[in-house]
Design an enzyme around this catalytic site. Structure first.
Site, short mmCIF file in Angstrom:
data_model
loop_
_atom_site.label_atom_id
_atom_site.label_comp_id
_atom_site.label_asym_id
_atom_site.label_seq_id
_atom_site.Cartn_x
_atom_site.Cartn_y
_atom_site.Cartn_z
N ASP A 203 0.85 -1.23 0.16
CA ASP A 203 -0.08 -0.04 0.06
C ASP A 203 0.94 1.32 0.11
O ASP A 203 1.77 1.28 0.56
CB ASP A 203 -0.99 0.08 1.22
CG ASP A 203 -1.84 1.19 1.23
OD1 ASP A 203 -2.98 1.24 0.70
OD2 ASP A 203 -1.59 2.11 2.10
N GLU A 245 13.54 -14.34 0.87
CA GLU A 245 13.95 -15.51 1.53
C GLU A 245 12.88 -16.93 1.46
O GLU A 245 12.99 -17.82 2.02
CB GLU A 245 13.95 -14.91 2.98
CG GLU A 245 14.82 -14.19 3.60
CD GLU A 245 14.48 -13.35 4.78
OE1 GLU A 245 13.62 -13.90 5.64
OE2 GLU A 245 15.16 -12.27 5.26
#
Ligand code: GLC
Ligand code: CA
Length: 534
Positions: A203, A245
């Site tokens: 956002d 990751e």
């Protein structure tokens, strides 16, 4: 089908959970309601669903004011229900994208409660606090994104300082210049990716980089309150490292900037966003040349390194059918053409719930207005069933809907449209199926064509297949300029023209130089046996 990543294969469908489906009759959409309507998403063959925020929130900005980044608001359900929703979606091959709001929290977040409690609190510097200007006014000239709010600063008499709020005063900006904030927000990302979420919509990403010196905008040719280059991109790279990751995850940014160069900067280098929402595209008038130029601009600025994303509506903007079709009478012809454009362009289509129905904005009487920025009309609840059968809640709720539904719910609801092969819903389902089955649409090359006045046309090619998409932006028939196109015969894969009553759908094909597009028609054609020498 193709080996491209999941987020390139099909549409990403935005659910605004408050308005999708209400499972418990309180008038507010929730996770339980959403879980009972997953067939709707499967029938549209979407690749993923993006949920607007479902986190704990006092709802000053209907979920974009987050009081706990790692829990579900009771209006929507429980964390357990969200886990089950994710599992149900995955069982159907639908990925789940959550809406992560890194720029600010709610003023009820424990971090902010601590921060505002005293100038010495360890969390003081987690938000942006400053003394007022010498004249007693706010520290600088920054304005809230929402016109009705005014200055982006709120005075707090507890500690006699001002805090920054780029949106409402109930959404204090987090201080990303503080490494503890950055680390805490990275942990939020890990929390959700650990739970099996496939991606995040970020956002207001352009707001993460601000001038640390908080200089005023006036008198400067660049803005100091957003898109601050010296920090913005390093910050985003830090987020991307966390995402990387985990295997096979995606981040798409709301980069609300109207300069495409600046947007593309957030896609550069392969270590920032996977995709960015292109607000230049969203703000286009209904004009073939304008569409062509923005599509071409993205190609030349960003490709082949960056993957395009195309959207023309979300929960912050008047709906497609209202913006483009509100000329009365002819139904959502332009919205239907837009559905084909989004499906057939190279890139990922983003659909906002209800666009598959050609839903217009709802009329909101003054006493029912709830949003500070005039965005209620596009957030009206989805009509699922005819009110004549299901009552005034139209299958969205058995209670009183939090916002009024559209007046046209009887004709536009899912149940009515599903019975009609010419409906916008049936068209949307066919387009979703086409995209899911077509490597050419998913990964094919793209060439914009010079197809004549009022016509936007482009070719998609993959292996030996050649698909031609063409849209007539005019309200009269238009001939496709054949000179610009490979000669030869074609089959009609699909036309968006619903036909006037009694009209036969477009025939099976013909030869290209003869092709005349009907008013506001978009077609997808498969080119066959090109004439020798062409
Ligand atoms: C984004 C959201 C909008 C929200 C704002 C503040 O622009 O799309 O709905 O009000 O950020 O979070
Ligand atoms: Ca509910």
């Amino acid at each position: 089908m193709s080996t491209s990543p999941w987020w390139q294969r099909g549409a990403i469908y935005q659910v605004y959970p408050r308005s999708f489906a209400d499972g418990n009759g309180d008038g507010i959409g929730d996770l339980q309601g959403l879980r009972t309507h997953l067939d709707h998403l499967s029938a549209l063959h979407v690749a993923a669903v993006w949920l607007s925020p479902v986190f704990r929130s006092p709802m000053a900005d209907f979920g974009y004011d987050v009081a706990d980044f790692c829990d579900v608001d009771p209006h929507f359900g429980t964390l357990d229900e969200l886990d089950r929703l994710i599992a149900d979606c995955h069982d159907r091959g639908i990925r789940v994208v959550l809406d992560w709001v890194p720029n600010h929290s709610s003023d009820q977040h424990p971090w902010f409660l601590a921060s505002r409690s005293s100038r010495d609190d360890p969390k003081r510097d987690w938000y942006v606090w400053r003394d007022g200007a010498p004249d007693g006014g706010p520290p600088n000239d920054w304005r809230s994104e929402f016109g009705a709010v005014g200055p982006a600063w709120t005075f707090d008499d507890r500690t006699d300082q001002w805090y920054l709020n780029s949106y409402t005063p109930q959404q204090p900006d987090l201080n990303w210049d503080n490494p503890e904030v950055e680390a805490a927000m990275h942990d939020v990302v890990r929390f959700w990716l650990d739970r099996g979420v496939d991606g995040l919509r970020i956002d207001a990403l352009q707001r993460l980089g601000k001038d640390p010196l908080l200089r005023s905008n006036a008198g400067s040719d660049i803005r100091h309150d957003q898109d601050w280059e010296p920090v913005a991109h390093a910050r985003l790279r830090g987020i991307r490292r966390v995402v990387d990751e985990y295997p096979d995850r995606m981040i798409v940014g709301e980069v609300y900037l109207l300069d495409l160069h600046r947007v593309v900067d957030y896609l550069a280098g392969g270590d920032q966003l996977h995709m960015a929402h292109n607000f230049v595209f969203l703000h286009l008038p209904w004009d073939a040349a304008a569409f062509r130029s923005v599509i071409g601009d993205f190609e030349s600025l960003a490709e082949p390194d960056a993957w395009p994303a195309w959207f023309l509506g979300n929960h912050d903007h008047s709906r497609i059918a209202t913006r483009y079709d509100d000329d009365g009478g002819s139904g959502p012809a332009r919205a239907r053409a837009v559905a084909l454009v989004l499906t057939a362009l190279r890139g990922t289509p983003f659909l906002f719930q209800g666009d598959e129905l050609g839903l217009p904005d709802a009329e909101i009487p003054p006493e029912r207005v709830v949003d500070v920025d005039g965005r209620d009309p596009e957030r009206a609840p989805l009509p699922w069933r005819p009110p004549s059968v299901a009552g005034p809640g139209a299958g969205f709720t058995t209670g009183t809907p939090w916002l009024p539904l559209v007046r046209e719910a009887e004709a536009l609801c899912v149940e009515t449209q599903a019975r009609d092969p010419r409906s916008t819903l049936s068209l949307s389902r066919r387009l979703g199926q086409l995209r899911a089955d077509s490597a050419t649409l998913q990964v094919g090359d793209q060439h914009l064509l010079d197809a004549g006045p009022d016509v936007l046309a482009w070719l998609r090619t993959h292996g030996t297949e050649r698909l031609l998409a063409a849209v007539n932006f005019a309200t009269e028939p238009r001939r496709l300029r054949a000179g610009a196109l490979p000669d030869g015969r074609y089959d009609v894969v699909l036309s968006t023209d619903a036909g006037s009553p009694g009209d036969a759908p477009r025939g099976p094909g013909g030869t290209l130089p003869e092709l005349v597009l009907r008013p506001t028609e978009a077609v997808l054609l498969r080119l066959i046996d090109p004439a020798p020498g062409s």
